[in-house]
Design an enzyme around this catalytic site. Structure first.
Site, short mmCIF file in Angstrom:
data_model
loop_
_atom_site.label_atom_id
_atom_site.label_comp_id
_atom_site.label_asym_id
_atom_site.label_seq_id
_atom_site.Cartn_x
_atom_site.Cartn_y
_atom_site.Cartn_z
N ARG A 1 5.96 4.88 12.18
CA ARG A 1 5.24 3.68 12.59
C ARG A 1 3.73 3.92 12.59
NH1 ARG A 1 8.15 -0.64 13.76
NH2 ARG A 1 10.38 -0.30 14.06
N ASP A 2 3.01 2.90 12.11
CA ASP A 2 1.55 2.98 12.10
C ASP A 2 1.03 3.04 13.54
OD1 ASP A 2 -0.78 2.09 9.78
OD2 ASP A 2 -1.35 2.00 11.91
N ILE A 3 0.03 3.87 13.75
CA ILE A 3 -0.50 4.07 15.10
C ILE A 3 -1.29 2.85 15.58
CG2 ILE A 3 -2.74 5.11 14.52
CD1 ILE A 3 -2.02 7.33 16.59
N ASN B 1 -3.23 0.73 -0.29
CA ASN B 1 -4.66 0.77 -0.55
C ASN B 1 -5.01 2.03 -1.35
OD1 ASN B 1 -5.15 -1.59 1.04
ND2 ASN B 1 -4.90 -0.33 2.87
N VAL C 1 -6.79 7.02 4.40
CA VAL C 1 -6.08 8.31 4.39
C VAL C 1 -5.69 8.63 2.94
CG1 VAL C 1 -4.12 9.62 5.25
CG2 VAL C 1 -5.19 7.88 6.71
N HIS D 1 0.49 6.15 0.56
CA HIS D 1 1.37 5.55 1.57
C HIS D 1 1.54 4.08 1.27
CE1 HIS D 1 -2.80 5.53 3.05
NE2 HIS D 1 -2.52 4.37 3.65
N HIS E 1 2.33 0.59 3.15
CA HIS E 1 2.44 -0.13 4.42
C HIS E 1 3.56 -1.15 4.27
CE1 HIS E 1 -1.71 0.87 6.07
NE2 HIS E 1 -1.93 1.08 4.79
P1 AMP Z 1 -5.18 3.05 4.76
O1 AMP Z 1 -6.45 2.36 5.15
O2 AMP Z 1 -4.34 2.25 3.82
O3 AMP Z 1 -5.45 4.46 4.28
O4 AMP Z 1 -4.30 3.12 6.07
C1 AMP Z 1 -4.18 4.23 6.88
C2 AMP Z 1 -3.29 3.84 8.04
O5 AMP Z 1 -2.92 5.01 8.73
C3 AMP Z 1 -3.94 2.90 9.05
O6 AMP Z 1 -3.17 1.71 9.17
C4 AMP Z 1 -3.93 3.73 10.35
O7 AMP Z 1 -3.68 2.94 11.50
C5 AMP Z 1 -2.79 4.70 10.09
N1 AMP Z 1 -2.85 5.95 10.83
C6 AMP Z 1 -3.91 6.78 10.95
N2 AMP Z 1 -3.57 7.85 11.67
C7 AMP Z 1 -2.27 7.71 12.00
C8 AMP Z 1 -1.34 8.49 12.75
N3 AMP Z 1 -1.69 9.65 13.33
N4 AMP Z 1 -0.08 8.02 12.90
C9 AMP Z 1 0.29 6.85 12.33
N5 AMP Z 1 -0.54 6.08 11.61
C10 AMP Z 1 -1.81 6.49 11.46
#
Ligand code: AMP
Length: 124
Positions: A34-36, A96, A105, A109, A111
């Site tokens: 799950r997204d944080i 993204n 990140v 990934h 979403h």
């Molecule tokens: P992006 O902008 O597509 O790279 O999205 C990165 C996603 O990673 C964002 O929606 C963040 O909320 C999520 N995120 C960052 N750190 C964590 C974590 N430790 N656990 C879960 N989700 C995370």
């Protein structure tokens, strides 16, 4: 130009077990958690365990086994969340990439967003 993978990114740390995550599914080659900072009632991130930076990198260089594992895992999650349109109310997937894609990140990934009407695809 070849991709360079930064093994200090936060999802690499999650995969190494260095920081916790809320796992919902794990397979041989894929992890989903799950997204944080959820943007919808269901906001799940699906990542390959391999070192891939973006969707195109994964699609070009991952093995057939990794690619099948990733998408079958995605399908299973949609089923388990009950969001597939044949049984639920639907979802959106987003990946993204790079600067214009506003990728925070640098580990590929997907979403999965679901659980509320998500509006039009882009606001701007
Ligand atoms: P992006 O902008 O597509 O790279 O999205 C990165 C996603 O990673 C964002 O929606 C963040 O909320 C999520 N995120 C960052 N750190 C964590 C974590 N430790 N656990 C879960 N989700 C995370």
């Amino acid at each position: 130009m070849a991709y360079t993978y930064d093994d200090q990114n936060i999802f690499a740390k999650i995969l190494r077990g260095e920081i916790p995550n809320n796992t919902i599914k794990e397979t041989d080659h894929t992890l989903a958690f799950r997204d944080i900072q959820p943007q919808a009632p269901d906001h799940v991130l699906v990542i390959p365990k391999g070192a891939y930076v973006t969707a195109d990198h994964f699609a070009a260089e991952a093995s057939d086994t990794e690619i099948v594992d990733f998408w079958r895992c995605f399908a299973a999650i949609c089923g388990e969340l009950g969001v597939a349109p044949d049984q639920g109310e639907g979802y959106r997937i987003i990946s993204n990439a790079g600067t214009n894609g506003v990728q925070d990140v640098p580990h590929f990934h997907l979403h999965i967003l679901a659980g509320r009407p998500l509006g039009r695809m882009l606001n701007s």
